[in-house]
Every structure is written in structure tokens, then in C-alpha cells.
Design a protein around this motif. Structure first.
Motif, mmCIF file in Angstrom:
data_model
loop_
_atom_site.group_PDB
_atom_site.id
_atom_site.type_symbol
_atom_site.label_atom_id
_atom_site.label_comp_id
_atom_site.label_asym_id
_atom_site.label_seq_id
_atom_site.Cartn_x
_atom_site.Cartn_y
_atom_site.Cartn_z
ATOM 1 N N PHE A 94 0.823 -1.216 0.000
ATOM 2 C CA PHE A 94 0.000 0.000 0.000
ATOM 3 C C PHE A 94 0.852 1.258 0.000
ATOM 4 C CE2 PHE A 94 -2.271 -3.242 2.537
ATOM 5 C CZ PHE A 94 -3.376 -3.433 1.719
ATOM 6 N N ILE A 95 0.318 2.314 -0.593
ATOM 7 C CA ILE A 95 0.925 3.638 -0.523
ATOM 8 C C ILE A 95 -0.161 4.632 -0.125
ATOM 9 C CG2 ILE A 95 2.752 3.223 -2.217
ATOM 10 C CD1 ILE A 95 0.978 4.733 -4.266
ATOM 11 N N LYS A 96 0.279 5.752 0.426
ATOM 12 C CA LYS A 96 -0.647 6.857 0.693
ATOM 13 C C LYS A 96 -0.407 7.917 -0.362
ATOM 14 C CE LYS A 96 -1.769 6.247 5.453
ATOM 15 N NZ LYS A 96 -1.823 6.798 6.782
ATOM 16 N N GLU A 127 -5.196 9.440 0.589
ATOM 17 C CA GLU A 127 -5.924 8.214 0.295
ATOM 18 C C GLU A 127 -4.951 7.043 0.215
ATOM 19 O OE1 GLU A 127 -9.757 9.651 -2.197
ATOM 20 O OE2 GLU A 127 -7.854 9.718 -3.256
ATOM 21 N N ILE A 128 -5.493 5.844 0.305
ATOM 22 C CA ILE A 128 -4.679 4.630 0.258
ATOM 23 C C ILE A 128 -4.873 3.983 -1.102
ATOM 24 C CG2 ILE A 128 -4.355 2.337 1.263
ATOM 25 C CD1 ILE A 128 -5.341 3.614 3.937
ATOM 26 N N ASP A 129 -3.758 3.512 -1.675
ATOM 27 C CA ASP A 129 -3.795 2.841 -2.964
ATOM 28 C C ASP A 129 -2.854 1.646 -2.916
ATOM 29 O OD1 ASP A 129 -4.481 2.299 -5.589
ATOM 30 O OD2 ASP A 129 -3.500 4.059 -6.436
ATOM 31 N N LEU A 130 -2.955 0.800 -3.913
ATOM 32 C CA LEU A 130 -2.044 -0.337 -4.038
ATOM 33 C C LEU A 130 -0.765 0.130 -4.719
ATOM 34 C CD1 LEU A 130 -4.631 -2.967 -5.260
ATOM 35 C CD2 LEU A 130 -3.550 -2.892 -3.017
ATOM 36 N N THR A 131 0.347 -0.480 -4.353
ATOM 37 C CA THR A 131 1.618 -0.099 -4.959
ATOM 38 C C THR A 131 1.753 -0.645 -6.372
ATOM 39 O OG1 THR A 131 2.723 -2.020 -3.993
ATOM 40 C CG2 THR A 131 2.856 0.046 -2.765
ATOM 41 N N LYS A 132 1.007 -1.697 -6.700
ATOM 42 C CA LYS A 132 1.124 -2.299 -8.037
ATOM 43 C C LYS A 132 -0.137 -2.199 -8.836
ATOM 44 C CE LYS A 132 1.257 -6.378 -5.221
ATOM 45 N NZ LYS A 132 1.668 -7.625 -4.915
#
Length: 71
Positions: free
Chosen positions: A59-61, A66-71
Motif C-alpha cells: 500500500f501507498i498513501k 488516500e490509500i492505494d495499491l503499490t502495483k
């Protein structure tokens, strides 16, 4: 369903396909009963933030928080 919290978060983010606020992720996980805490209480957004921080490879912010997937 027996998912771990980070797995439930990943599932929600993959299905929506967009970065999401922690509160929205928590709401969706609780609504769909994807993860159950030991104390049976609903998952709070603070737990979503903490888990995202503990899984930086997943995960990344975003700059908007907001939170998102790194891939």
C-alpha cells in the motif's frame, strides 16, 4: 470469509480500482464482513491507516491522504 485485514483491504482496492479514503475502505470491509476483529467490533479507519503503514510493499498513501495499491 476469513481474510486477514491487509488481504481485505487489497480486495476492496482492486475491485474499486481507485485510491480510497481509509474510512471508505473500513466501511466496505465492515459492510461485506470481509474481516472480523477478535473483539467482534467493526474495523475503524485508524486500523486501516496502521495496516497500510505496516505493509509499504503493498500500500501507498497518495498526496491527498488516500490509500492505494503499490502495483
Amino acid at each position: 470469509m476469513g481474510l486477514k485485514l491487509h488481504e481485505a483491504m487489497e480486495q476492496v482496492l482492486r475491485e474499486y480500482g481507485i485510491p480510497m479514503k481509509a474510512s471508505a475502505i473500513a466501511t466496505e470491509i465492515n459492510r461485506r464482513h470481509l474481516y472480523e476483529r477478535k473483539d467482534k467490533m467493526p474495523v475503524p479507519s485508524s486500523q486501516i491507516h496502521a495496516r497500510a503503514k505496516n505493509y509499504p510493499g503493498l500500500f501507498i498513501k497518495t498526496s491527498t491522504g488516500e490509500i492505494d495499491l503499490t502495483k
